[in-house]
Design a protein around this motif. Structure first.
Motif, PDB file in Angstrom:
ATOM      1  N   ALA A   1       0.836  -1.205   0.000  1.00 12.26           N
ATOM      2  CA  ALA A   1       0.000   0.000   0.000  1.00 12.26           C
ATOM      3  C   ALA A   1       0.870   1.254   0.000  1.00 12.26           C
ATOM      4  O   ALA A   1       0.576   2.234  -0.698  1.00 12.26           O
ATOM      5  CB  ALA A   1      -0.935  -0.002   1.217  1.00 12.26           C
ATOM      6  N   VAL A   2       1.956   1.228   0.760  1.00 14.66           N
ATOM      7  CA  VAL A   2       2.880   2.367   0.790  1.00 14.66           C
ATOM      8  C   VAL A   2       3.529   2.571  -0.575  1.00 14.66           C
ATOM      9  O   VAL A   2       3.634   3.700  -1.070  1.00 14.66           O
ATOM     10  CB  VAL A   2       3.961   2.155   1.871  1.00 14.66           C
ATOM     11  CG1 VAL A   2       5.065   3.207   1.748  1.00 14.66           C
ATOM     12  CG2 VAL A   2       3.336   2.199   3.258  1.00 14.66           C
ATOM     13  N   ILE A   3       3.967   1.483  -1.202  1.00 21.72           N
ATOM     14  CA  ILE A   3       4.628   1.587  -2.507  1.00 21.72           C
ATOM     15  C   ILE A   3       3.683   2.163  -3.554  1.00 21.72           C
ATOM     16  O   ILE A   3       4.063   3.031  -4.355  1.00 21.72           O
ATOM     17  CB  ILE A   3       5.147   0.206  -2.954  1.00 21.72           C
ATOM     18  CG1 ILE A   3       6.293  -0.238  -2.049  1.00 21.72           C
ATOM     19  CG2 ILE A   3       5.616   0.233  -4.412  1.00 21.72           C
ATOM     20  CD1 ILE A   3       6.707  -1.674  -2.241  1.00 21.72           C
TER      21      ILE A   3
ATOM     22  N   LEU B   1      -2.925  10.762  -1.309  1.00 18.28           N
ATOM     23  CA  LEU B   1      -4.065  10.651  -0.401  1.00 18.28           C
ATOM     24  C   LEU B   1      -5.338  10.291  -1.166  1.00 18.28           C
ATOM     25  O   LEU B   1      -6.174   9.519  -0.685  1.00 18.28           O
ATOM     26  CB  LEU B   1      -4.259  11.968   0.351  1.00 18.28           C
ATOM     27  CG  LEU B   1      -3.160  12.333   1.360  1.00 18.28           C
ATOM     28  CD1 LEU B   1      -3.491  13.657   2.035  1.00 18.28           C
ATOM     29  CD2 LEU B   1      -2.987  11.235   2.396  1.00 18.28           C
ATOM     30  N   HIS B   2      -5.475  10.861  -2.357  1.00 15.13           N
ATOM     31  CA  HIS B   2      -6.633  10.540  -3.198  1.00 15.13           C
ATOM     32  C   HIS B   2      -6.629   9.048  -3.551  1.00 15.13           C
ATOM     33  O   HIS B   2      -7.662   8.368  -3.476  1.00 15.13           O
ATOM     34  CB  HIS B   2      -6.586  11.399  -4.460  1.00 15.13           C
ATOM     35  CG  HIS B   2      -7.652  11.084  -5.456  1.00 15.13           C
ATOM     36  ND1 HIS B   2      -8.979  11.377  -5.242  1.00 15.13           N
ATOM     37  CD2 HIS B   2      -7.598  10.486  -6.673  1.00 15.13           C
ATOM     38  CE1 HIS B   2      -9.699  10.986  -6.282  1.00 15.13           C
ATOM     39  NE2 HIS B   2      -8.883  10.441  -7.163  1.00 15.13           N
ATOM     40  N   LYS B   3      -5.464   8.541  -3.910  1.00 12.43           N
ATOM     41  CA  LYS B   3      -5.356   7.129  -4.259  1.00 12.43           C
ATOM     42  C   LYS B   3      -5.542   6.245  -3.031  1.00 12.43           C
ATOM     43  O   LYS B   3      -6.086   5.131  -3.126  1.00 12.43           O
ATOM     44  CB  LYS B   3      -4.004   6.852  -4.910  1.00 12.43           C
ATOM     45  CG  LYS B   3      -3.982   5.582  -5.745  1.00 12.43           C
ATOM     46  CD  LYS B   3      -2.842   5.603  -6.736  1.00 12.43           C
ATOM     47  CE  LYS B   3      -2.986   4.456  -7.739  1.00 12.43           C
ATOM     48  NZ  LYS B   3      -1.935   4.489  -8.778  1.00 12.43           N
TER      49      LYS B   3
ATOM     50  N   VAL C   1      -1.599   3.078   4.875  1.00  8.73           N
ATOM     51  CA  VAL C   1      -2.117   4.417   4.568  1.00  8.73           C
ATOM     52  C   VAL C   1      -1.807   5.384   5.707  1.00  8.73           C
ATOM     53  O   VAL C   1      -1.366   6.521   5.482  1.00  8.73           O
ATOM     54  CB  VAL C   1      -3.643   4.358   4.310  1.00  8.73           C
ATOM     55  CG1 VAL C   1      -4.228   5.765   4.216  1.00  8.73           C
ATOM     56  CG2 VAL C   1      -3.931   3.583   3.031  1.00  8.73           C
ATOM     57  N   VAL C   2      -2.026   4.940   6.954  1.00  5.54           N
ATOM     58  CA  VAL C   2      -1.788   5.800   8.115  1.00  5.54           C
ATOM     59  C   VAL C   2      -0.301   6.141   8.247  1.00  5.54           C
ATOM     60  O   VAL C   2       0.068   7.305   8.480  1.00  5.54           O
ATOM     61  CB  VAL C   2      -2.300   5.119   9.401  1.00  5.54           C
ATOM     62  CG1 VAL C   2      -1.826   5.879  10.641  1.00  5.54           C
ATOM     63  CG2 VAL C   2      -3.821   5.049   9.390  1.00  5.54           C
TER      64      VAL C   2
ATOM     65  N   TYR D   1       2.045   6.146   5.916  1.00  6.32           N
ATOM     66  CA  TYR D   1       2.456   7.028   4.824  1.00  6.32           C
ATOM     67  C   TYR D   1       1.989   8.458   5.098  1.00  6.32           C
ATOM     68  O   TYR D   1       2.763   9.417   4.965  1.00  6.32           O
ATOM     69  CB  TYR D   1       1.866   6.527   3.511  1.00  6.32           C
ATOM     70  CG  TYR D   1       2.295   7.327   2.293  1.00  6.32           C
ATOM     71  CD1 TYR D   1       3.422   6.955   1.557  1.00  6.32           C
ATOM     72  CD2 TYR D   1       1.574   8.437   1.875  1.00  6.32           C
ATOM     73  CE1 TYR D   1       3.828   7.676   0.453  1.00  6.32           C
ATOM     74  CE2 TYR D   1       1.963   9.162   0.770  1.00  6.32           C
ATOM     75  CZ  TYR D   1       3.088   8.783   0.060  1.00  6.32           C
ATOM     76  OH  TYR D   1       3.481   9.515  -1.037  1.00  6.32           O
ATOM     77  N   SER D   2       0.721   8.613   5.493  1.00  4.27           N
ATOM     78  CA  SER D   2       0.165   9.942   5.751  1.00  4.27           C
ATOM     79  C   SER D   2       0.883  10.623   6.906  1.00  4.27           C
ATOM     80  O   SER D   2       1.178  11.823   6.856  1.00  4.27           O
ATOM     81  CB  SER D   2      -1.332   9.833   6.056  1.00  4.27           C
ATOM     82  OG  SER D   2      -2.020   9.203   4.999  1.00  4.27           O
ATOM     83  N   LEU D   3       1.182   9.849   7.955  1.00  5.11           N
ATOM     84  CA  LEU D   3       1.851  10.404   9.133  1.00  5.11           C
ATOM     85  C   LEU D   3       3.256  10.891   8.799  1.00  5.11           C
ATOM     86  O   LEU D   3       3.640  12.025   9.140  1.00  5.11           O
ATOM     87  CB  LEU D   3       1.905   9.345  10.233  1.00  5.11           C
ATOM     88  CG  LEU D   3       2.468   9.791  11.584  1.00  5.11           C
ATOM     89  CD1 LEU D   3       1.572  10.844  12.212  1.00  5.11           C
ATOM     90  CD2 LEU D   3       2.610   8.588  12.525  1.00  5.11           C
ATOM     91  N   VAL D   4       4.027  10.056   8.114  1.00  5.63           N
ATOM     92  CA  VAL D   4       5.408  10.430   7.784  1.00  5.63           C
ATOM     93  C   VAL D   4       5.433  11.630   6.845  1.00  5.63           C
ATOM     94  O   VAL D   4       6.208  12.581   7.054  1.00  5.63           O
ATOM     95  CB  VAL D   4       6.143   9.227   7.143  1.00  5.63           C
ATOM     96  CG1 VAL D   4       7.485   9.671   6.554  1.00  5.63           C
ATOM     97  CG2 VAL D   4       6.368   8.132   8.173  1.00  5.63           C
ATOM     98  N   PHE D   5       4.583  11.636   5.830  1.00  8.30           N
ATOM     99  CA  PHE D   5       4.591  12.734   4.871  1.00  8.30           C
ATOM    100  C   PHE D   5       4.011  14.019   5.457  1.00  8.30           C
ATOM    101  O   PHE D   5       4.259  15.112   4.932  1.00  8.30           O
ATOM    102  CB  PHE D   5       3.823  12.339   3.607  1.00  8.30           C
ATOM    103  CG  PHE D   5       4.677  11.650   2.588  1.00  8.30           C
ATOM    104  CD1 PHE D   5       5.038  12.286   1.407  1.00  8.30           C
ATOM    105  CD2 PHE D   5       5.140  10.369   2.807  1.00  8.30           C
ATOM    106  CE1 PHE D   5       5.841  11.661   0.469  1.00  8.30           C
ATOM    107  CE2 PHE D   5       5.938   9.722   1.874  1.00  8.30           C
ATOM    108  CZ  PHE D   5       6.294  10.375   0.700  1.00  8.30           C
ATOM    109  N   SER D   6       3.253  13.911   6.559  1.00 10.68           N
ATOM    110  CA  SER D   6       2.717  15.105   7.213  1.00 10.68           C
ATOM    111  C   SER D   6       3.721  15.722   8.177  1.00 10.68           C
ATOM    112  O   SER D   6       3.705  16.932   8.405  1.00 10.68           O
ATOM    113  CB  SER D   6       1.436  14.752   7.990  1.00 10.68           C
ATOM    114  OG  SER D   6       0.436  14.291   7.118  1.00 10.68           O
ATOM    115  N   LEU D   7       4.617  14.891   8.735  1.00 13.18           N
ATOM    116  CA  LEU D   7       5.547  15.361   9.759  1.00 13.18           C
ATOM    117  C   LEU D   7       6.939  15.680   9.209  1.00 13.18           C
ATOM    118  O   LEU D   7       7.599  16.611   9.675  1.00 13.18           O
ATOM    119  CB  LEU D   7       5.664  14.319  10.874  1.00 13.18           C
ATOM    120  CG  LEU D   7       4.372  14.036  11.663  1.00 13.18           C
ATOM    121  CD1 LEU D   7       4.609  12.951  12.706  1.00 13.18           C
ATOM    122  CD2 LEU D   7       3.855  15.302  12.322  1.00 13.18           C
TER     123      LEU D   7
END
Length: 335
Positions: free
Chosen positions: A36-38, A50-52, A141-142, A144-150
């Protein structure tokens, strides 16, 4: 630090964090979250990712329901199950060219087939498998979102969302036809040849076939070559490096370093296949090392490579026949 290095660090951190957390939670298949991350990392921007991710979660949830429906209706009837796979896969292939929600259709079908076939068409095993699949996807998903947000955060830009290209009905029909042909050939090989691994071969054929039918013949030749290059790189580490690691954080560091190198050295848009294949082969060919009790058996990895090779050759053969037929048909129309 340049943009390529920053992106490589964030992708590597997301993937290694997903695997480490999954193992810490006692989950047996961290590679689902890593995949999912890849998939998210191969998109153009954070907003696009995020859309994907939303489409992947929706597709996963609907695929779980669809998978249980197939098991309840056709779990004991292999011929009817194959027929339903052809119909649903053909529809997903058609909608991959004709719908704005193409990724949802593809994910729904892929997850449904995994739920049904990975359990050997057993409903009791499929329930735990489905729950684990949803958990792993959400974890990826969580993370990826967390790392890219921080880490070096990017602003979400709604205008940056890509528009799904709606192709012609003819292209949709061709994709559906290619999928049906690939599936029939793959099931025939599995039935009449002594292919090991239970339902694993037709499962991979269905999921990989749906993803590859949209590529032209000459592109599949390049993919086949890349498969063996990445396999040699990954399997050499699987044999000589991974058995030396004895803790979860070392395993996380292993994946971090490898993913960083892939994204750092192949950052360009035309190098996207290198990133996709490099990341997915790294995760899939070393999946046994991600178990709660790691297994270092080269035979299972070589078996996976054999499956991938046979399926790629099958897809390449079908696509070549279809493209040759279409080209000759077009020449006849011009004469």
């Amino acid at each position: 630090m340049n943009a390529a290095s920053i992106k490589a660090i964030k992708v590597a951190a997301s993937l290694s964090l997903t695997i480490v957390l999954a193992l810490s939670f006692g989950w047996e298949k961290p590679y689902w979250g890593a995949i999912a991350v890849i998939v998210m990392a191969t998109t153009e921007s954070y907003s696009h990712a995020l859309h994907k991710a939303r489409q992947r979660v929706i597709g996963t949830a609907s695929g779980v329901v669809l998978g249980f429906t197939l098991l309840a209706l056709f779990g004991q009837q292999r011929e009817l199950f194959l027929l339903s796979e052809l119909v649903l896969g053909g529809l997903a292939a058609y909608m991959s060219a004709r719908s704005r929600y193409a990724y949802v259709y593809k994910m729904s079908f892929i997850v449904a087939i995994i739920v049904a076939l990975a359990s050997g068409l057993s409903e009791s095993l499929s329930f735990s498998l489905a729950v684990l699949r949803v958990q792993e996807t959400l974890l990826g998903v969580v993370c990826y979102s967390l790392v890219f947000s921080l880490l070096w955060p990017e602003l979400k830009d709604p205008k940056a969302l890509p528009k799904q290209v709606i192709r012609t009905k003819q292209e949709g029909g061709l994709r559906a036809f290619k999928f049906v042909a690939v599936t029939l050939v793959s099931w025939s090989l599995w039935i009449y040849l002594p292919i090991p691994g239970g339902f694993m071969f037709p499962l991979i054929a269905a999921t990989l076939g749906l993803s590859l039918i949209e590529f032209p013949y000459h592109y599949l030749n390049k993919i086949l070559g890349l498969v063996y290059v990445w396999s040699a790189v990954v399997l050499s580490q699987y044999v000589f490096v991974l058995p030396l690691l004895d803790s979860v954080w070392q395993l996380g560091a292993f994946y971090f370093v490898n993913v960083f190198l892939v994204w750092h050295f192949f950052p360009k848009e035309n190098q996207l296949p290198m990133r996709i294949l490099g990341g997915q082969f790294l995760v899939l060919l070393t999946m046994n090392a991600q178990h709660l009790r790691p297994i270092f058996d080269i035979n299972s990895s070589l078996q996976m490579l054999l499956f991938l090779s046979l399926i790629l050759i099958t897809v390449r053969f079908v696509v070549h026949l279809v493209e040759t037929f279409m080209a000759s048909d077009a020449e006849l129309l011009h004469e």
